[in-house]
Design an enzyme around this catalytic site. Structure first.
Site, PDB file in Angstrom:
ATOM      1  N   HIS A 274      14.067  30.523  46.579  1.00  0.00           N
ATOM      2  CA  HIS A 274      12.958  30.119  45.716  1.00  0.00           C
ATOM      3  C   HIS A 274      13.560  29.537  44.438  1.00  0.00           C
ATOM      4  O   HIS A 274      13.515  30.147  43.371  1.00  0.00           O
ATOM      5  CB  HIS A 274      12.073  31.315  45.375  1.00  0.00           C
ATOM      6  CG  HIS A 274      11.330  31.894  46.544  1.00  0.00           C
ATOM      7  ND1 HIS A 274      11.911  32.748  47.454  1.00  0.00           N
ATOM      8  CD2 HIS A 274      10.037  31.743  46.947  1.00  0.00           C
ATOM      9  CE1 HIS A 274      11.018  33.099  48.374  1.00  0.00           C
ATOM     10  NE2 HIS A 274       9.866  32.509  48.080  1.00  0.00           N
TER      11      HIS A 274
ATOM     12  N   TRP B  53       7.180  28.441  41.793  1.00  0.00           N
ATOM     13  CA  TRP B  53       5.722  28.421  41.917  1.00  0.00           C
ATOM     14  C   TRP B  53       5.072  27.473  40.893  1.00  0.00           C
ATOM     15  O   TRP B  53       3.967  27.713  40.429  1.00  0.00           O
ATOM     16  CB  TRP B  53       5.166  29.828  41.771  1.00  0.00           C
ATOM     17  CG  TRP B  53       5.493  30.721  42.922  1.00  0.00           C
ATOM     18  CD1 TRP B  53       4.710  30.992  44.008  1.00  0.00           C
ATOM     19  CD2 TRP B  53       6.682  31.501  43.108  1.00  0.00           C
ATOM     20  NE1 TRP B  53       5.339  31.870  44.854  1.00  0.00           N
ATOM     21  CE2 TRP B  53       6.554  32.200  44.337  1.00  0.00           C
ATOM     22  CE3 TRP B  53       7.862  31.662  42.357  1.00  0.00           C
ATOM     23  CZ2 TRP B  53       7.553  33.045  44.827  1.00  0.00           C
ATOM     24  CZ3 TRP B  53       8.850  32.506  42.850  1.00  0.00           C
ATOM     25  CH2 TRP B  53       8.691  33.190  44.065  1.00  0.00           C
TER      26      TRP B  53
ATOM     27  N   GLU C  77       7.383  27.809  53.689  1.00  0.00           N
ATOM     28  CA  GLU C  77       5.936  27.792  53.422  1.00  0.00           C
ATOM     29  C   GLU C  77       5.502  26.477  52.774  1.00  0.00           C
ATOM     30  O   GLU C  77       4.603  26.444  51.923  1.00  0.00           O
ATOM     31  CB  GLU C  77       5.530  28.991  52.559  1.00  0.00           C
ATOM     32  CG  GLU C  77       5.745  30.335  53.244  1.00  0.00           C
ATOM     33  CD  GLU C  77       5.351  31.526  52.385  1.00  0.00           C
ATOM     34  OE1 GLU C  77       4.837  31.327  51.275  1.00  0.00           O
ATOM     35  OE2 GLU C  77       5.562  32.676  52.833  1.00  0.00           O
TER      36      GLU C  77
ATOM     37  N   TRP D 201       1.637  26.122  46.959  1.00  0.00           N
ATOM     38  CA  TRP D 201       2.022  26.946  45.811  1.00  0.00           C
ATOM     39  C   TRP D 201       3.436  26.721  45.314  1.00  0.00           C
ATOM     40  O   TRP D 201       3.770  27.132  44.209  1.00  0.00           O
ATOM     41  CB  TRP D 201       1.797  28.423  46.130  1.00  0.00           C
ATOM     42  CG  TRP D 201       2.261  28.841  47.504  1.00  0.00           C
ATOM     43  CD1 TRP D 201       3.486  29.289  47.869  1.00  0.00           C
ATOM     44  CD2 TRP D 201       1.472  28.826  48.694  1.00  0.00           C
ATOM     45  NE1 TRP D 201       3.524  29.556  49.217  1.00  0.00           N
ATOM     46  CE2 TRP D 201       2.297  29.289  49.751  1.00  0.00           C
ATOM     47  CE3 TRP D 201       0.136  28.467  48.968  1.00  0.00           C
ATOM     48  CZ2 TRP D 201       1.832  29.397  51.070  1.00  0.00           C
ATOM     49  CZ3 TRP D 201      -0.306  28.579  50.282  1.00  0.00           C
ATOM     50  CH2 TRP D 201       0.528  29.041  51.308  1.00  0.00           C
TER      51      TRP D 201
ATOM     52  N   TYR E 237       1.157  36.808  57.112  1.00  0.00           N
ATOM     53  CA  TYR E 237       0.871  38.116  56.522  1.00  0.00           C
ATOM     54  C   TYR E 237      -0.556  38.556  56.822  1.00  0.00           C
ATOM     55  O   TYR E 237      -1.437  37.736  57.086  1.00  0.00           O
ATOM     56  CB  TYR E 237       1.071  38.065  55.009  1.00  0.00           C
ATOM     57  CG  TYR E 237       2.519  38.032  54.584  1.00  0.00           C
ATOM     58  CD1 TYR E 237       3.227  39.215  54.402  1.00  0.00           C
ATOM     59  CD2 TYR E 237       3.184  36.831  54.382  1.00  0.00           C
ATOM     60  CE1 TYR E 237       4.560  39.204  54.016  1.00  0.00           C
ATOM     61  CE2 TYR E 237       4.517  36.810  54.004  1.00  0.00           C
ATOM     62  CZ  TYR E 237       5.201  38.000  53.821  1.00  0.00           C
ATOM     63  OH  TYR E 237       6.525  37.983  53.443  1.00  0.00           O
TER      64      TYR E 237
ATOM     65  N   GLU F 222       8.737  35.537  58.060  1.00  0.00           N
ATOM     66  CA  GLU F 222       8.262  36.644  57.217  1.00  0.00           C
ATOM     67  C   GLU F 222       6.938  37.137  57.786  1.00  0.00           C
ATOM     68  O   GLU F 222       6.123  36.344  58.259  1.00  0.00           O
ATOM     69  CB  GLU F 222       7.985  36.200  55.774  1.00  0.00           C
ATOM     70  CG  GLU F 222       9.158  35.703  54.981  1.00  0.00           C
ATOM     71  CD  GLU F 222       8.722  35.202  53.597  1.00  0.00           C
ATOM     72  OE1 GLU F 222       7.661  35.638  53.099  1.00  0.00           O
ATOM     73  OE2 GLU F 222       9.436  34.361  53.036  1.00  0.00           O
TER      74      GLU F 222
ATOM     75  N   TRP G 236       8.820  41.820  54.803  1.00  0.00           N
ATOM     76  CA  TRP G 236       9.162  41.548  53.406  1.00  0.00           C
ATOM     77  C   TRP G 236       9.602  42.834  52.713  1.00  0.00           C
ATOM     78  O   TRP G 236       9.650  43.910  53.289  1.00  0.00           O
ATOM     79  CB  TRP G 236       8.003  40.851  52.700  1.00  0.00           C
ATOM     80  CG  TRP G 236       8.471  40.051  51.520  1.00  0.00           C
ATOM     81  CD1 TRP G 236       8.070  40.179  50.227  1.00  0.00           C
ATOM     82  CD2 TRP G 236       9.457  39.005  51.536  1.00  0.00           C
ATOM     83  NE1 TRP G 236       8.739  39.275  49.436  1.00  0.00           N
ATOM     84  CE2 TRP G 236       9.598  38.547  50.205  1.00  0.00           C
ATOM     85  CE3 TRP G 236      10.231  38.422  52.533  1.00  0.00           C
ATOM     86  CZ2 TRP G 236      10.483  37.535  49.845  1.00  0.00           C
ATOM     87  CZ3 TRP G 236      11.117  37.407  52.183  1.00  0.00           C
ATOM     88  CH2 TRP G 236      11.229  36.984  50.858  1.00  0.00           C
ATOM     89  N   ARG G 237       9.894  42.751  51.454  1.00  0.00           N
ATOM     90  CA  ARG G 237      10.660  43.759  50.749  1.00  0.00           C
ATOM     91  C   ARG G 237       9.848  44.996  50.348  1.00  0.00           C
ATOM     92  O   ARG G 237       8.632  44.926  50.197  1.00  0.00           O
ATOM     93  CB  ARG G 237      11.304  43.138  49.507  1.00  0.00           C
ATOM     94  CG  ARG G 237      10.337  42.685  48.435  1.00  0.00           C
ATOM     95  CD  ARG G 237      10.995  41.693  47.469  1.00  0.00           C
ATOM     96  NE  ARG G 237      10.176  41.518  46.270  1.00  0.00           N
ATOM     97  CZ  ARG G 237      10.455  42.069  45.088  1.00  0.00           C
ATOM     98  NH1 ARG G 237      11.534  42.823  44.946  1.00  0.00           N
ATOM     99  NH2 ARG G 237       9.686  41.873  44.047  1.00  0.00           N
TER     100      ARG G 237
END
Length: 373
Positions: A122, A133, A184, A189, A256, A293, A324-325
């Protein structure tokens, strides 16, 4: 020779590469072996992965040998996800506050026991200096050759390359990594997303990045993942921003549950449908499918693993699924975040059942020779 962000459709792009051969024809021996072995493993089952698995979990941080998955099952995940955001700024820690020094050691530890490494990035917006973002219009135009932020982007790529080239095994060999840049991108975003880049601009950005890392920086320990969201509804829409067979090894997507109160059945159907499409495209192109993810924050359903997730993945051939984390309490946002259970969490017992399914592969199901030789 000038390198520019452009998309030229040639016969080479349309060729389907031979199976067992990564897109980078100069890939290291261990990277080639990883690719070949991933192809074999999809016939056995799917590896289970976790982002930042070794660095922290719910209510703990930087405890040697620990992971929340290991606390629950007695075993490590098979895939270890990491993040390079802020490496481009020369920072000592990434955007999730993990020191890059520690990350390097965690990657080495996982590699030594036959774990698979995947890394996302990112990166900050090179035009505005704000976060990933920040989908500011004109970003990609500003970083292509001739753009006023091209040099900034090159410096960012150099920092990424420096880190990837610093990952060494016990004999000095480069540790293979599944690199997942600009993911993504089918959402709006990120600065590389569809809100601020058209399809050709995205393809050019991806191709330029791969070309620079391979040819300018001689980074040959990477497999490249093309990673969408779940906005696609067909093979054609999944491939709308696909940069080409010669720069992609894995076909992946992120999916998700829970952002809009989505039901278990809706998530199950969405995931299965997306996986069916991506698996078919991967087979047609001689690539490897994976779930980049996924997860359900705080896993509120007691039997989510066996009654929602496992049925969605059943019957498919793909390399891995990455959860994910487990950030725990994020004080800045005053939010609790975790995507796999920890000891005492309501879905922990069901996760142990998921762990024992014949198709789920964790670290004890693998070893170094199975993955890198």
């Amino acid at each position: 020779m000038k390198i520019i962000f452009c998309v030229i459709v040639t016969a080479l792009w349309l060729q389907v590469p031979a199976q067992g051969v990564p897109a980078d024809k100069s890939a290291t021996k261990q990277t080639v072996n990883l690719y070949k072995n991933l192809e074999k493993l999809v016939k056995k089952g799917y590896m289970v992965g976790h982002q930042d698995a070794l660095a922290y979990g719910v209510e703990w941080k930087y405890e040697s040998g620990r992971s929340d998955i290991k606390d629950v099952t007695g075993d490590y995940p098979a895939v270890y996800g990491w993040e390079l955001g802020h490496i481009e700024n020369g920072a000592a820690v990434n955007l999730d506050s993990v020191p890059f020094r520690k990350m390097r050691q965690y990657i080495s530890d996982a590699y030594s026991r036959g774990g698979v490494i995947t890394i996302s990035w990112h990166g900050d917006n090179p035009m505005t200096g704000k976060s990933a973002w920040d989908p500011a219009p004109g970003t990609v135009e500003s970083i292509q050759e001739g753009g006023d932020k091209h040099a900034v982007f090159i410096r960012q790529l150099d920092k990424v390359a420096d880190f990837l080239l610093s990952l060494k095994g016990p004999s000095g060999e480069l540790i293979p990594v599944i690199f997942r840049p600009f993911h993504e991108h089918t959402g709006g975003w990120f600065w590389w997303g569809n809100k601020t880049t058209n399809d050709d601009q995205y393809k050019g950005l991806f191709r330029f990045t791969v070309d620079y890392l391979k040819h300018k920086r001689k980074v040959h320990n990477l497999l490249y993942a093309y990673n969408t969201g779940t906005e696609f509804t067909s093979a054609e829409t999944y491939l709308e921003r696909y940069p080409g067979d010669d720069v992609v090894d894995l076909l992946t997507f992120d999916c998700y549950q829970g952002a809009t109160g989505e039901s278990d059945s809706s998530y199950r159907n969405k995931t299965a449908r997306a996986l069916t499409i991506v698996e078919a495209v991967a087979k047609q192109k001689g690539k490897i499918a994976a779930v980049g993810e996924t997860g359900y924050n705080q896993v509120p359903a007691e039997k989510w693993w066996t009654e929602t997730l496992a049925p969605a993945l059943a019957g498919h051939q793909f390399a891995y699924v990455l959860f994910w984390r487990n950030a725990g309490l994020k004080k800045k946002e005053n939010q609790v975040e975790y995507y796999v259970p920890f000891k005492g969490q309501r879905s922990a017992a069901d996760f142990r059942v998921f762990y024992r399914l014949p198709e789920t592969l964790f670290q004890k199901d693998l070893n170094f020779s199975m993955i890198y030789k």
